[in-house]
Design a protein around this motif. Structure first.
Motif, mmCIF file in Angstrom:
data_model
loop_
_atom_site.group_PDB
_atom_site.id
_atom_site.type_symbol
_atom_site.label_atom_id
_atom_site.label_comp_id
_atom_site.label_asym_id
_atom_site.label_seq_id
_atom_site.Cartn_x
_atom_site.Cartn_y
_atom_site.Cartn_z
ATOM 1 N N ARG A 289 34.915 42.646 37.584
ATOM 2 C CA ARG A 289 34.195 42.982 38.834
ATOM 3 C C ARG A 289 32.978 42.108 39.449
ATOM 4 N NH1 ARG A 289 34.369 48.668 38.277
ATOM 5 N NH2 ARG A 289 36.551 49.733 39.414
ATOM 6 N N CYS A 290 32.829 41.361 40.123
ATOM 7 C CA CYS A 290 31.483 39.854 39.741
ATOM 8 C C CYS A 290 30.231 39.892 41.404
ATOM 9 C CB CYS A 290 33.056 38.759 40.744
ATOM 10 S SG CYS A 290 32.316 37.045 39.671
ATOM 11 N N GLY B 135 41.833 46.917 45.134
ATOM 12 C CA GLY B 135 41.069 47.471 45.807
ATOM 13 C C GLY B 135 40.850 46.865 47.209
ATOM 14 N N SER C 88 38.510 43.918 46.593
ATOM 15 C CA SER C 88 39.028 42.852 45.910
ATOM 16 C C SER C 88 39.504 41.781 47.170
ATOM 17 C CB SER C 88 39.993 42.976 45.144
ATOM 18 O OG SER C 88 39.478 43.292 44.061
#
Ligand code: ADP
Ligand code: F6P
Length: 324
Positions: A76-77, A106, A109
């Protein structure tokens, strides 16, 4: 006619899901067959910003179809949530000659993919999440494996719960969605299933049911609780105090996200991954591949993100009916 893309990238983002490897394999092999080069972007958008980019050949994806997790790793970013991060991501794509990207993940994203598309990088999303919470698609890669893993684990808890004549509250994943909980409710014959979409917090109703079940001679009481409701441990404590029935909480956690993907996950992932590469080859962008009403289709990303889906009321009612 859209210019033929020469090089595409593929990344996995958000929570991993069994079947992601089958999707990566399908993207790579389909793209190569269509005359495109493929680069693997490691660790989702985080790896893109770090330029963790590798060439993928057909043999790079050999022997991965039956493995859980994702060979590209995932992350995660937060940085990619910012316009600066997204600009930088698009710039890095251009630097590496990446004209299109398949994003397996998901909704979050896909939001990122939509931003990249707006910045001129063709993007196609593939729904990969155990939660089944992508509204445009009736299926998301990983769900089948996760519910089967959860179902088997719950069967085991049920054995010991019955032997001790206890009540068990078993918490399953799903973030804010109750699909895993509902399916386990059916498959494990749970006495109660608590879904974030439906639960009104009425613990007294659960307590009354446990007491009534005991009077009828039931030896166990399985309550499936969705992660979106949570608090299984404190719930167990209160239920035990109110009913006098020994009650335990079991939080299944990340074991639901790992393991060998089922046949269904491998097949859906293979078809969706291949379709995504085909769409890029056709010059398409800003689309999400979906399985809807028995067909593989694709939707505009923004339209897909606007869609809503809910637990089917009839299924929820039937699930409750079957244990009464
Ligand atoms: P999922 O894809 O499973 O829904 P997340 O919601 O955690 O998982 O999103 C995965 C990643 O997608 C985030 O860590 C972030 O890098 C990126 N992302 C999420 N939302 C956005 C957004 N609004 N704009 C750009 N990127 C986003
Ligand atoms: O989206 C998949 C999922 O496993 C959810 O069911 C859960 O809420 C979340 O990811 C957990 O994320 P993490 O692995 O970061 O704890």
């Amino acid at each position: 006619m859209a210019k033929q893309i020469k090089t595409i990238g593929v990344l996995t983002s958000g929570g991993d899901a069994p079947g992601m490897n089958a999707a990566i394999r399908a993207v790579v092999r389909t793209a190569l067959n269509l005359g495109m080069n493929v680069k693997g972007i490691m660790r989702g958008y985080a790896g893109l910003l770090q330029e963790e980019i590798v060439d993928l050949k057909s043999s790079s994806v050999s022997n991965i179809i039956y493995h859980g997790g994702t060979i590209l790793y995932t992350a995660r970013c937060m940085e990619f949530m910012t316009p600066e991060g997204q600009e930088q991501g698009a710039e890095i794509c251009r630097k590496h000659g990446i004209e299109g990207i398949v994003v397996i993940g998901g909704d979050g994203s896909f939001r990122g993919a939509g931003r990249l598309a707006a910045l001129g990088i063709n993007t196609i999303g593939v729904p990969g999440t155990i939660d089944l919470d992508v509204a445009c698609s009736d299926y998301t890669i990983g769900f089948d494996t996760a519910v089967n893993t959860a179902m088997e684990a719950i069967d085991r808890v049920r054995d010991t719960s019955t032997s001790h004549e206890r009540c068990s509250i078993i918490e399953v994943m799903g973030r804010n969605a109750g699909y895993i909980a509902l399916w386990c409710g059916f498959a494990n014959g749970a006495e109660d299933v608590l879904l974030p979409e439906r639960y009104d917090g009425n613990e007294q109703m659960l307590i009354n049911r446990i007491i009534a079940n005991r009077k009828q001679g039931k030896k166990h009481n399985i309550i499936i609780n969705a992660e979106g409701i949570g608090h299984s441990t404190s719930m167990a404590r209160r239920i035990e105090a109110a009913t006098g029935v020994e009650t335990r909480a079991t939080i299944l956690g990340h074991m639901q996200r790992g393991g060998t993907p089922t046949c269904k996950d491998r097949v859906y992932a293979s078809i969706m991954g291949a379709k995504a590469a085909m769409l890029l080859s056709e010059g398409k962008s800003n689309r999400v591949v979906a399985y809807k009403d028995g067909q593989y289709v694709d939707f505009d990303i923004q339209e897909a993100l606007q869609m809503k889906k809910d637990i089917p009321e009839d299924q929820y009612e039937i699930c409750k009916l079957l244990v009464r």
